[in-house]
Scaffold this motif. Structure first.
Motif, PDB file in Angstrom:
ATOM      1  N   GLU A   1       1.095  -0.907   0.118  1.00  0.00           N
ATOM      2  CA  GLU A   1       0.124  -0.070  -0.302  1.00  0.00           C
ATOM      3  C   GLU A   1       0.775   1.217   0.149  1.00  0.00           C
ATOM      4  O   GLU A   1       1.472   1.028   0.033  1.00  0.00           O
ATOM      5  CB  GLU A   1      -0.922   0.416   1.238  1.00  0.00           C
ATOM      6  CG  GLU A   1      -1.366   0.247   1.537  1.00  0.00           C
ATOM      7  CD  GLU A   1      -2.297   2.088   1.522  1.00  0.00           C
ATOM      8  OE1 GLU A   1      -2.647   2.606   1.015  1.00  0.00           O
ATOM      9  OE2 GLU A   1      -0.912   2.800   1.857  1.00  0.00           O
ATOM     10  N   PRO A   2       0.382   1.820  -0.781  1.00  0.00           N
ATOM     11  CA  PRO A   2       1.913   3.416  -1.277  1.00  0.00           C
ATOM     12  C   PRO A   2       1.591   4.637   0.222  1.00  0.00           C
ATOM     13  O   PRO A   2       3.093   4.377   0.220  1.00  0.00           O
ATOM     14  CB  PRO A   2       1.018   3.823  -1.558  1.00  0.00           C
ATOM     15  CG  PRO A   2      -0.626   3.745  -2.358  1.00  0.00           C
ATOM     16  CD  PRO A   2      -0.259   2.813  -1.746  1.00  0.00           C
ATOM     17  N   ARG A   3       1.025   4.506   1.232  1.00  0.00           N
ATOM     18  CA  ARG A   3       0.836   5.092   1.907  1.00  0.00           C
ATOM     19  C   ARG A   3       1.738   4.424   2.999  1.00  0.00           C
ATOM     20  O   ARG A   3       2.588   4.639   3.958  1.00  0.00           O
ATOM     21  CB  ARG A   3      -0.241   5.841   2.745  1.00  0.00           C
ATOM     22  CG  ARG A   3      -0.506   6.790   1.900  1.00  0.00           C
ATOM     23  CD  ARG A   3      -2.068   6.867   2.835  1.00  0.00           C
ATOM     24  NE  ARG A   3      -3.133   5.832   1.592  1.00  0.00           N
ATOM     25  CZ  ARG A   3      -4.498   5.384   0.906  1.00  0.00           C
ATOM     26  NH1 ARG A   3      -5.023   6.836   0.807  1.00  0.00           N
ATOM     27  NH2 ARG A   3      -4.733   5.534   0.090  1.00  0.00           N
ATOM     28  N   LEU A   4       1.629   2.977   3.295  1.00  0.00           N
ATOM     29  CA  LEU A   4       2.570   2.541   4.166  1.00  0.00           C
ATOM     30  C   LEU A   4       4.072   2.204   3.573  1.00  0.00           C
ATOM     31  O   LEU A   4       4.472   1.988   4.545  1.00  0.00           O
ATOM     32  CB  LEU A   4       1.522   0.815   4.626  1.00  0.00           C
ATOM     33  CG  LEU A   4      -0.041   1.684   4.965  1.00  0.00           C
ATOM     34  CD1 LEU A   4      -0.635  -0.684   5.586  1.00  0.00           C
ATOM     35  CD2 LEU A   4       0.226   2.112   6.114  1.00  0.00           C
ATOM     36  N   GLN A   5       4.381   1.948   2.460  1.00  0.00           N
ATOM     37  CA  GLN A   5       5.590   1.341   1.975  1.00  0.00           C
ATOM     38  C   GLN A   5       6.000   3.141   1.883  1.00  0.00           C
ATOM     39  O   GLN A   5       7.346   2.946   2.552  1.00  0.00           O
ATOM     40  CB  GLN A   5       5.187   2.252   0.433  1.00  0.00           C
ATOM     41  CG  GLN A   5       6.760   1.054  -0.105  1.00  0.00           C
ATOM     42  CD  GLN A   5       6.220   1.029  -1.819  1.00  0.00           C
ATOM     43  OE1 GLN A   5       5.152   0.745  -2.401  1.00  0.00           O
ATOM     44  NE2 GLN A   5       7.308   1.331  -3.268  1.00  0.00           N
ATOM     45  N   ALA A   6       5.544   4.311   2.166  1.00  0.00           N
ATOM     46  CA  ALA A   6       6.383   5.351   2.894  1.00  0.00           C
ATOM     47  C   ALA A   6       6.451   5.318   3.919  1.00  0.00           C
ATOM     48  O   ALA A   6       7.834   5.879   4.509  1.00  0.00           O
ATOM     49  CB  ALA A   6       5.565   6.600   1.849  1.00  0.00           C
ATOM     50  N   LEU A   7       5.738   5.109   4.502  1.00  0.00           N
ATOM     51  CA  LEU A   7       5.635   5.287   5.883  1.00  0.00           C
ATOM     52  C   LEU A   7       6.976   3.908   6.339  1.00  0.00           C
ATOM     53  O   LEU A   7       8.103   4.671   7.425  1.00  0.00           O
ATOM     54  CB  LEU A   7       4.505   4.549   6.464  1.00  0.00           C
ATOM     55  CG  LEU A   7       4.239   4.793   8.504  1.00  0.00           C
ATOM     56  CD1 LEU A   7       5.056   5.657   8.850  1.00  0.00           C
ATOM     57  CD2 LEU A   7       3.039   3.991   8.528  1.00  0.00           C
ATOM     58  N   ALA A   8       6.804   2.675   5.791  1.00  0.00           N
ATOM     59  CA  ALA A   8       8.180   2.093   5.855  1.00  0.00           C
ATOM     60  C   ALA A   8       9.216   2.754   6.042  1.00  0.00           C
ATOM     61  O   ALA A   8      10.603   2.296   6.526  1.00  0.00           O
ATOM     62  CB  ALA A   8       7.479   0.508   5.610  1.00  0.00           C
ATOM     63  N   GLN A   9       9.408   3.309   4.817  1.00  0.00           N
ATOM     64  CA  GLN A   9      10.944   3.613   4.716  1.00  0.00           C
ATOM     65  C   GLN A   9      11.183   4.928   5.720  1.00  0.00           C
ATOM     66  O   GLN A   9      12.551   5.080   5.784  1.00  0.00           O
ATOM     67  CB  GLN A   9      10.952   4.738   3.291  1.00  0.00           C
ATOM     68  CG  GLN A   9      10.701   3.833   1.885  1.00  0.00           C
ATOM     69  CD  GLN A   9       9.988   3.978   0.927  1.00  0.00           C
ATOM     70  OE1 GLN A   9       9.828   5.790   0.896  1.00  0.00           O
ATOM     71  NE2 GLN A   9      10.298   3.822   0.056  1.00  0.00           N
ATOM     72  N   ALA A  10       9.781   5.956   5.684  1.00  0.00           N
ATOM     73  CA  ALA A  10       9.894   6.676   6.998  1.00  0.00           C
ATOM     74  C   ALA A  10      11.001   6.240   9.091  1.00  0.00           C
ATOM     75  O   ALA A  10      11.369   6.981   9.347  1.00  0.00           O
ATOM     76  CB  ALA A  10       9.221   7.419   6.941  1.00  0.00           C
ATOM     77  N   VAL A  11      10.172   4.877   8.727  1.00  0.00           N
ATOM     78  CA  VAL A  11      10.623   4.414  10.805  1.00  0.00           C
ATOM     79  C   VAL A  11      12.054   3.746   9.506  1.00  0.00           C
ATOM     80  O   VAL A  11      13.153   4.153  10.991  1.00  0.00           O
ATOM     81  CB  VAL A  11       9.745   3.246  10.475  1.00  0.00           C
ATOM     82  CG1 VAL A  11      10.248   2.090  11.520  1.00  0.00           C
ATOM     83  CG2 VAL A  11       8.351   3.710  10.584  1.00  0.00           C
ATOM     84  N   GLY A  12      12.441   3.661   8.589  1.00  0.00           N
ATOM     85  CA  GLY A  12      13.758   2.573   8.585  1.00  0.00           C
ATOM     86  C   GLY A  12      15.101   3.702   8.949  1.00  0.00           C
ATOM     87  O   GLY A  12      16.309   3.635   9.215  1.00  0.00           O
ATOM     88  N   GLY A  13      14.086   4.763   7.865  1.00  0.00           N
ATOM     89  CA  GLY A  13      14.782   5.844   8.375  1.00  0.00           C
ATOM     90  C   GLY A  13      15.330   6.973   9.700  1.00  0.00           C
ATOM     91  O   GLY A  13      16.250   6.678  10.161  1.00  0.00           O
ATOM     92  N   ALA A  14      14.328   6.685  10.712  1.00  0.00           N
ATOM     93  CA  ALA A  14      14.756   7.116  12.085  1.00  0.00           C
ATOM     94  C   ALA A  14      14.803   6.199  12.954  1.00  0.00           C
ATOM     95  O   ALA A  14      15.758   6.368  14.084  1.00  0.00           O
ATOM     96  CB  ALA A  14      12.862   7.310  12.033  1.00  0.00           C
ATOM     97  N   GLN A  15      15.311   5.170  12.284  1.00  0.00           N
ATOM     98  CA  GLN A  15      16.271   3.286  13.146  1.00  0.00           C
ATOM     99  C   GLN A  15      17.643   3.585  12.284  1.00  0.00           C
ATOM    100  O   GLN A  15      18.454   2.643  13.200  1.00  0.00           O
ATOM    101  CB  GLN A  15      15.256   2.940  12.918  1.00  0.00           C
ATOM    102  CG  GLN A  15      14.196   2.057  13.107  1.00  0.00           C
ATOM    103  CD  GLN A  15      13.161   0.794  13.188  1.00  0.00           C
ATOM    104  OE1 GLN A  15      13.235   0.413  12.193  1.00  0.00           O
ATOM    105  NE2 GLN A  15      12.458   0.425  14.339  1.00  0.00           N
ATOM    106  N   GLY A  16      17.813   4.984  11.967  1.00  0.00           N
ATOM    107  CA  GLY A  16      19.296   4.674  11.697  1.00  0.00           C
ATOM    108  C   GLY A  16      19.965   3.931   9.996  1.00  0.00           C
ATOM    109  O   GLY A  16      21.151   4.096   9.010  1.00  0.00           O
TER     110      GLY A  16
END
Length: 478
Positions: A210-225
């Motif tokens: 799902e596009p919004r969840l795909q973008a969210l997953a990328q953002a979470v990854g960035g926040a986790q380093g």
């Protein structure tokens, strides 16, 4: 005010000074900062400036003939704007009191949602509306998604710290991807590892395509380093779609500083001012919500947009009377519109089709695929327009005197107290884009490095000159 009409709507930052909050504005500000526009909302029609140019009122010839003195603000005079503010503050107070009394009543929460849009627009009365919102959050999953979205958006924009403890229990009960994502982005603002882990565990149970969840997953990854991709050479991007005019909008991550717009002509050379310097105008791509680009009324996403001519907002007073450039993302626009050609039957979009429009070195750069994801998520009408919003609402913000929108790209416009236009960067941008007689082309939004200052021409001038050197030399360019 903030009813979504043609594209964007007003914004604010958490640091902006607001009328009625005990702060005073310096006298110079009242003189220098008339009414800027940067958002979308619904309102009465304003008389369109007459045009006798061939091809209609939005043809390149008509746009070249525009002058600031033709326009009057759709908000009205400064006195009318103050009257509107007082009426809207009364609406905020009434809706907040009712929702606080019946925090599970859907009708009351719909009124509260509109009130919270006004709070974000003017940056006033956060203390009045906040308790009603916080009272509604624990049982918000029982409301329909169209009620959840604006209330969760307000929690993200205005009350993230207070809302976070309530959202930890609510998050697993939010069934729809958009509303879940908004709540998750709000929790991410705590920067707590436990909150990131909660979001990640919930994502694992949901549709990651799902596009919004795909973008969210990328953002979470960035926040986790998780290491983020390096930005490819900027000069390569500036050669995108040769043979067409292109607006390049350079922005900061987070959009809390003013960005910068330049225009490349179809011949590959960038538009110059009469003195030989590069044409450039300040431009803000921040939404009033500040949410990421895949979320409804979020920031303008990074990526390649097609430009399909110009138009005028018929019902949105905050965008104002100046024509906009009609920028579109994939799915909102057809493949034919992206390739600037006639339709050729059924042509389904694919990521590879979008990537093929980019220079080779940028095709695997994930941040520039945000426009693709935003289109899949259903976003639309993210226009390039002017503004009638009084920038003093945002005095003290890092992007002042810019005015936020609901996902659009906003150029500066200034209005005299009697409502007449004093100056318009939007007109200048329209004329730079159409100066060779064409109104179809592209817009590219790309984020540069983070910095506490507005984007400066010095940051991109080297890439501009390098890109121009690779452009074919034509008679017009000699």
């Amino acid at each position: 005010m903030p009813a979504r009409a043609a594209s964007c709507t007003s914004t604010t930052t958490r640091r902006a000074a607001a009328p009625g909050n005990g702060k005073t504005w310096p006298r110079w500000l009242a003189l220098v900062a008339p009414i800027l526009l940067a958002a979308c909302g619904q309102l009465p029609k304003s008389p369109a400036p007459p045009s006798t140019a061939p091809g209609g009122p939005f043809s390149p010839a008509a746009l070249q003939a525009l002058r600031p003195e033709q326009f009057r603000s759709t908000v009205g005079t400064a006195a009318q704007a103050r009257e509107r503010l007082e009426q809207d503050r009364a609406t905020i107070r009434a809706a907040s009191a009712r929702a606080l009394a019946v925090p599970q009543d859907a009708a009351a929460l719909r009124d509260l949602a509109q009130a919270l849009r006004l709070v974000a627009h003017y940056r006033v009365d956060l203390d009045i509306a906040g308790p009603a919102l916080l009272a509604a959050l624990p049982s918000l999953d029982r409301q329909p998604a169209e009620v959840q979205r604006p209330l969760l958006t307000a929690a993200y924009t205005l009350y993230a710290a207070d809302a976070a403890p309530l959202l930890r229990d609510l998050l697993p009960r939010l069934a729809t991807p958009r509303e879940f994502a908004i709540a998750a982005y709000t929790l991410m603002q705590t920067r707590q590892p436990a909150d990131l882990a909660l979001i990640q565990s919930q994502l694992a149970q949901r549709d990651r395509d799902e596009p919004r969840l795909q973008a969210l997953a990328q953002a979470v990854g960035g926040a986790q380093g998780v290491p983020q991709p390096a930005r490819p050479p900027l000069a390569d991007l500036l050669t995108v779609r040769p043979g067409y005019p292109v607006v390049f909008s350079f922005q900061r991550p987070g959009r809390q500083q003013m960005g910068l717009a330049l225009v490349r002509q179809a011949d590959g050379r960038f538009v110059r001012r009469p003195d030989g310097g590069l044409f450039n105008v300040a431009q803000l791509a921040l939404s009033s919500s500040g949410l990421p680009g895949t979320i409804t009324l979020g920031n303008t996403p990074q990526g390649l947009f097609t430009i399909q001519g110009a138009g005028r907002a018929a019902t949105n007073i905050w965008i104002g009377p100046t024509p906009y450039l009609h920028t579109k993302v994939p799915f909102e626009a057809s493949i034919a519109e992206y390739e600037q050609r006639a339709p050729a039957g059924a042509e389904p979009w694919s990521l590879d089709r979008y990537r093929a429009l980019l220079p080779a070195s940028w095709r695997d750069y994930a941040p520039l695929q945000e426009a693709w994801l935003a289109g899949r998520a259903g976003r639309d009408e993210m226009l390039m327009h002017g503004s009638t919003i009084d920038p003093r609402y945002y005095f003290g913000s890092r992007y002042f005197p810019g005015t936020p929108s609901d996902g659009c790209l906003v150029a500066m416009e200034y209005w005299a107290p009697d409502g007449t236009m004093a100056h318009s960067d939007q007109i200048a941008l329209l004329q730079a884009f159409t100066n060779q007689g064409r109104d179809r082309g592209y817009m590219v939004l790309v984020e540069l490095d983070a910095a506490p200052t507005p984007v400066a021409l010095a940051e991109v001038i080297g890439a501009v000159l390098k890109a121009e050197q690779s452009a074919p030399v034509t008679a017009a360019a000699r």
